[in-house]
Design an enzyme around this catalytic site. Structure first.
Site, PDB file in Angstrom:
ATOM      1  N   HIS A   1       1.002  -1.066   0.048  1.00  0.00           N
ATOM      2  CA  HIS A   1       0.039   0.136  -0.122  1.00  0.00           C
ATOM      3  C   HIS A   1       0.831   1.343  -0.150  1.00  0.00           C
ATOM      4  O   HIS A   1       0.322   2.416  -0.357  1.00  0.00           O
ATOM      5  CB  HIS A   1      -1.082  -0.165   0.977  1.00  0.00           C
ATOM      6  CG  HIS A   1      -0.322   0.207   2.484  1.00  0.00           C
ATOM      7  ND1 HIS A   1      -0.066  -1.012   3.487  1.00  0.00           N
ATOM      8  CD2 HIS A   1      -0.080   1.476   3.138  1.00  0.00           C
ATOM      9  CE1 HIS A   1       0.343  -0.131   4.599  1.00  0.00           C
ATOM     10  NE2 HIS A   1       0.624   1.174   4.272  1.00  0.00           N
TER      11      HIS A   1
ATOM     12  N   ASP B   1       0.537  -7.665   1.330  1.00  0.00           N
ATOM     13  CA  ASP B   1       0.742  -6.182   1.472  1.00  0.00           C
ATOM     14  C   ASP B   1       2.226  -6.027   1.469  1.00  0.00           C
ATOM     15  O   ASP B   1       2.843  -5.153   2.316  1.00  0.00           O
ATOM     16  CB  ASP B   1       0.114  -5.598   2.845  1.00  0.00           C
ATOM     17  CG  ASP B   1       0.142  -4.171   2.867  1.00  0.00           C
ATOM     18  OD1 ASP B   1       0.182  -3.517   1.676  1.00  0.00           O
ATOM     19  OD2 ASP B   1       0.111  -3.581   3.881  1.00  0.00           O
TER      20      ASP B   1
ATOM     21  N   SER C   1       4.544   2.414   7.937  1.00  0.00           N
ATOM     22  CA  SER C   1       4.385   1.252   7.143  1.00  0.00           C
ATOM     23  C   SER C   1       5.479   1.119   6.097  1.00  0.00           C
ATOM     24  O   SER C   1       6.057   2.064   5.509  1.00  0.00           O
ATOM     25  CB  SER C   1       2.996   1.701   6.030  1.00  0.00           C
ATOM     26  OG  SER C   1       1.917   1.807   6.991  1.00  0.00           O
TER      27      SER C   1
END
Length: 403
Positions: free
Chosen positions: A134, A164, A248
């Site tokens: 992402h 992911d 992230s």
């Protein structure tokens, strides 16, 4: 002159009034002399004062008022600082640039978001960085910011929406540090961990937060196509180390400075605090290797379109699928691709899969989990299914998706 004598054994007699005044006057003069001496000597006493624990920690300096103070120099080194020193330079910022100015003659790439990444390998003049899917999704260009602030262009090698994870490649000439992999299978609840990344963008690049392992083997439902129904369950590490937007793809390291997780998400609800989630590195390594070598994760392929029985109204479970009354779970086949492993094994539309290799399959997530984590391309798989109310079995040989 007659001396006055005091007989304190005689309680009826006491000193006369004039003598009391003499004592008071003498004490008062003594107090004044003592105060003067303290004032005169205090600067010298301050110069000579040595405070416990501060010996040899710095030099005496005078400020503008002539008062001397002592500079204290501390060299703090702990297991945490050692771990950060070992791992920090392998953590980078990743900027997602996307095309804009649709109506203009020339399009330009503008920043659409930032995240973090971890350099895990140098080979053949290239350096490889793992991050989250992402973080790089939708990018037309990628830019990596190193720990020293230098920015270099990057290329996306491959990404996987299910886990992911993504792998990015950069020129290795500027890379000085590569992360060391740890073993996420040996982690224990309560073990100290450190998160390193870029919360809220590059302004806070290289931020370090400390916490513990709060939980292991947590499963978090993920709605990949954003239709309101979970498509997958991610197995993650739970930590109370602060993880915020921009973290992230960054590193979760143990007290030895080894990479044991890729920071991925947090539970951001007003009533919840301190629940950060990271992908275990042992789960990530096979995905990273596939992305690096093939640009995608090579997963086994059945060749079917599926839907969980629990998402199908009860009327159609009876009338269309013709399931027995006591069967309320499983996965219904909506379509079978031509020449696929499923077609070759004899599976058809409206068949309901309830078991794979002896493992009960209650929904689509369970089927994907079995297929993607326990099987490989070329493996055989036993399938138990209902057709027209009767329980049947078949065997299929999984292949590689040709799409």
């Amino acid at each position: 002159m007659k001396l006055v004598e005091y007989d304190y054994g005689n309680r009826g007699d006491g000193p006369k009034r004039g003598s009391r005044k003499g004592y008071f006057f003498s004490g008062f003069i003594g107090a004044i002399i003592g105060a003067v001496l303290v004032l005169l000597l205090s600067p010298r006493l301050m110069d000579l004062a040595i405070f416990p624990g501060n010996e040899d920690t710095g030099s005496l300096v005078s400020n503008s008022e002539g008062i001397k103070t002592q500079n204290v120099s501390l060299n703090v080194e702990t297991d945490v600082t050692k771990a950060v020193d070992k791992a920090a330079d392998s953590v980078v910022g990743i900027t997602n640039l996307q095309a804009s100015n649709f109506w203009a003659d020339e399009t330009t790439a503008e920043e659409a978001g930032t995240g973090s990444g971890v350099i895990y390998k140098k080979s053949g003049g290239k350096a490889f960085i793992v991050t989250n899917n992402h973080v790089v999704q939708g990018a037309t260009e990628l830019e990596v910011t190193l720990s020293n602030g230098k920015k270099i262009s990057a290329e996306l090698i491959g990404a996987d929406i299910w886990t992911d994870l993504a792998v990015v490649e950069v020129d290795a000439s500027e890379i000085t540090k590569v992360a060391e992999f740890g073993n996420s299978d040996t982690l224990k609840a309560g073990e100290p961990v450190i998160a390193i990344g870029n919360p809220l963008g590059l302004t806070f690049s290289g931020s370090v937060t400390q916490g513990i392992i709060s939980g292991l083997q947590r499963t978090i439902p993920v709605d990949i196509n954003e239709d309101g129904t979970p498509d997958w369950q991610s197995e993650v590490i739970q930590t109370d180390a602060a993880i915020n937007p921009g973290n992230s793809g960054g590193a979760l390291v143990n007290i030895e400075g080894q990479l044991i997780g890729i920071n991925s998400m947090k539970i951001a609800v007003s009533a919840v605090e301190g629940i950060g989630l990271a992908i275990p590195i042992n789960s990530a390594i096979p995905i990273i290797e596939d992305l690096e070598q093939h640009g995608e994760v090579q997963r086994p392929y059945m060749g079917v379109e599926l839907q969980s029985v629990s998402d199908i109204p009860g009327y159609y479970q009876q009338e269309a699928l013709k399931l027995p009354n006591d069967v309320t779970t499983g996965v219904a086949i909506k379509d079978v691709s031509p020449n696929s492993p499923a077609q070759k094994a004899g599976l058809k539309e409206l068949d309901v899969i309830v078991e794979l290799d002896g493992e009960e399959i209650v929904d689509l997530i369970a089927l994907r989990k079995h297929l993607y984590t326990e099987k490989k391309i070329g493996d055989k798989m036993d399938v138990k299914y209902y057709r027209n109310g009767k329980l049947e079995t078949t065997e299929l040989t999984l292949s590689e998706d040709q799409m």
